[in-house]
Design an enzyme around this catalytic site. Structure first.
Site, mmCIF file in Angstrom:
data_model
loop_
_atom_site.group_PDB
_atom_site.id
_atom_site.type_symbol
_atom_site.label_atom_id
_atom_site.label_comp_id
_atom_site.label_asym_id
_atom_site.label_seq_id
_atom_site.Cartn_x
_atom_site.Cartn_y
_atom_site.Cartn_z
ATOM 1 C CG HIS A 1 -5.319 -0.486 -5.345
ATOM 2 N ND1 HIS A 1 -4.989 -0.943 -4.228
ATOM 3 C CD2 HIS A 1 -5.790 -1.132 -5.630
ATOM 4 C CE1 HIS A 1 -5.412 -2.038 -3.735
ATOM 5 N NE2 HIS A 1 -6.299 -2.199 -4.727
ATOM 6 N NE ARG B 1 -3.336 -3.652 -1.182
ATOM 7 C CZ ARG B 1 -2.929 -4.994 -0.865
ATOM 8 N NH1 ARG B 1 -1.379 -5.444 -0.738
ATOM 9 N NH2 ARG B 1 -3.181 -5.522 0.161
ATOM 10 C CG HIS C 1 -5.703 -9.126 0.104
ATOM 11 N ND1 HIS C 1 -4.785 -9.480 -1.257
ATOM 12 C CD2 HIS C 1 -7.068 -7.727 0.054
ATOM 13 C CE1 HIS C 1 -5.370 -7.908 -1.859
ATOM 14 N NE2 HIS C 1 -6.379 -6.815 -1.112
ATOM 15 C CE1 TYR D 1 -7.360 -5.780 -8.025
ATOM 16 C CE2 TYR D 1 -6.600 -6.865 -5.151
ATOM 17 C CZ TYR D 1 -7.115 -5.725 -6.590
ATOM 18 O OH TYR D 1 -7.386 -4.232 -5.763
ATOM 19 N NE ARG E 1 -3.759 -1.878 3.431
ATOM 20 C CZ ARG E 1 -3.501 -3.220 3.606
ATOM 21 N NH1 ARG E 1 -2.585 -3.604 3.289
ATOM 22 N NH2 ARG E 1 -4.173 -4.213 3.190
ATOM 23 C CE LYS F 1 -8.172 -0.898 4.514
ATOM 24 N NZ LYS F 1 -8.047 0.089 2.872
#
Length: 320
Positions: free
Chosen positions: A268, A271, A294, A303, A159, A186
């Site tokens: 982003h 990523r 994730h 993705y 990120r 995050k």
């Protein structure tokens, strides 16, 4: 200080503890989240004031009308965040949140059905895009820094805030590449930390480890923030860390130089690019999640689906 803590009636000798408790309570949400809540609340309060309606406490009918108005121009994701901000403001005052009322939930469901909920994401900077971006960069301090940001950001699926917070103490160069310690992210607001491995690339011109070393050697950075602002035509270094929004500017600038529409890219994109490229290469879902960080499969599978669109494609096998 949260109002329900600051309003506590405590003896003088406990006042310091009350203040400390309020400070800990304020840390339960990320700074960026708090800024978003404040901005959302200002918008709702201004909307109510213009219509002579009470914002705090607000009635469910007021909130239902507000999100109906928002739906004319705003995405569903924005509306959901505004509702969360309104709920947060009421909870902080010990008030029942009107956002939980049936009328509000019904209107939101109607908006979702009418508007759809497909996110409007920026383009992923896949391998071809990254290579094109990197090819535009020169050997100035800015060029070396931007190359390291693009390649490290892509290879580590970082990120932009994670890149901006990196320090030299977070880097450990080893024979296989570099191990990066993420002190906070995050999905790790409590700062438990995580390790991420960045391997050497097969191509020296797009190797993230070599690019990072080249930047550190040229800049002379041996401690403190890894990525910093440069000036004087990209040849002088500033001591402070690069702000996270500047990471997005690096991506957009490189995209424009490579002939892409910069409006379609953001921080982003790096990523998303790694996740998409890895999926196209047949990398296992768990391995992709390990690199991206994730914690659920919902986002990463988006993705993976995109990256696998032309792998084992039925139309590609029928001989058109």
């Amino acid at each position: 200080m949260p109002d329900h803590l600051s309003a506590l009636a405590v003896p003088t000798d406990l006042a310091a503890l009350a203040a400390e408790a309020a400070a800990y309570a304020a840390q339960t949400r990320a700074a960026a989240t708090l800024r978003a809540y404040r901005a959302d609340w200002r918008d709702f309060a201004a909307w109510c004031q213009e219509r002579q309606l009470a914002a705090l406490p607000a009635t469910p009918e007021t909130v239902a009308l507000y999100i109906t108005d928002l739906a004319r121009m705003r995405a569903v994701s924005t509306i959901r965040r505004r509702l969360a901000s309104i709920a947060q403001a009421h909870d902080a005052q010990g008030l029942e949140s009107p956002t939980r009322a049936p009328v509000v939930r019904q209107v939101l469901r109607g908006v979702r059905r009418a508007r759809g909920v497909a996110p409007r994401q920026k383009d992923a900077a896949d391998l071809a895009v990254i290579r094109a971006m990197v090819a535009t960069l020169d050997q100035s301090l800015q060029g070396l820094r931007d190359r390291a940001i693009l390649l490290l950001g892509f290879a580590g699926a970082f990120r932009r805030s994670e890149l901006a917070r990196l320090t030299v103490a977070d880097l450990e160069f080893v024979s296989e590449g570099v191990i990066i310690t993420l002190r906070r992210s995050k999905t790790d607001q409590e700062g438990a930390g995580a390790l991420k491995g960045i391997p050497y690339g097969a191509n020296p011109t797009t190797c993230p480890v070599r690019a990072l070393r080249a930047w550190l050697n040229a800049s002379g950075i041996t401690a403190g923030p890894v990525f910093r602002s440069v000036w004087k035509g990209g040849h002088r270094l500033r001591p402070k860390a690069l702000p996270d929004r500047a990471i997005a500017e690096v991506v957009k600038r490189a995209a424009a130089a490579a002939g892409y529409d910069p409006a379609r890219f953001s921080g982003h994109s790096l990523r998303a690019g790694l996740a998409t490229a890895a999926a196209a290469a047949g990398v296992d879902e768990r391995a992709i999640m390990e690199q991206t960080g994730h914690t659920t499969t919902r986002m990463v599978r988006r993705y993976i689906r995109r990256g696998a669109l032309f792998r084992n494609n039925a139309a590609a096998r029928v001989g058109l």
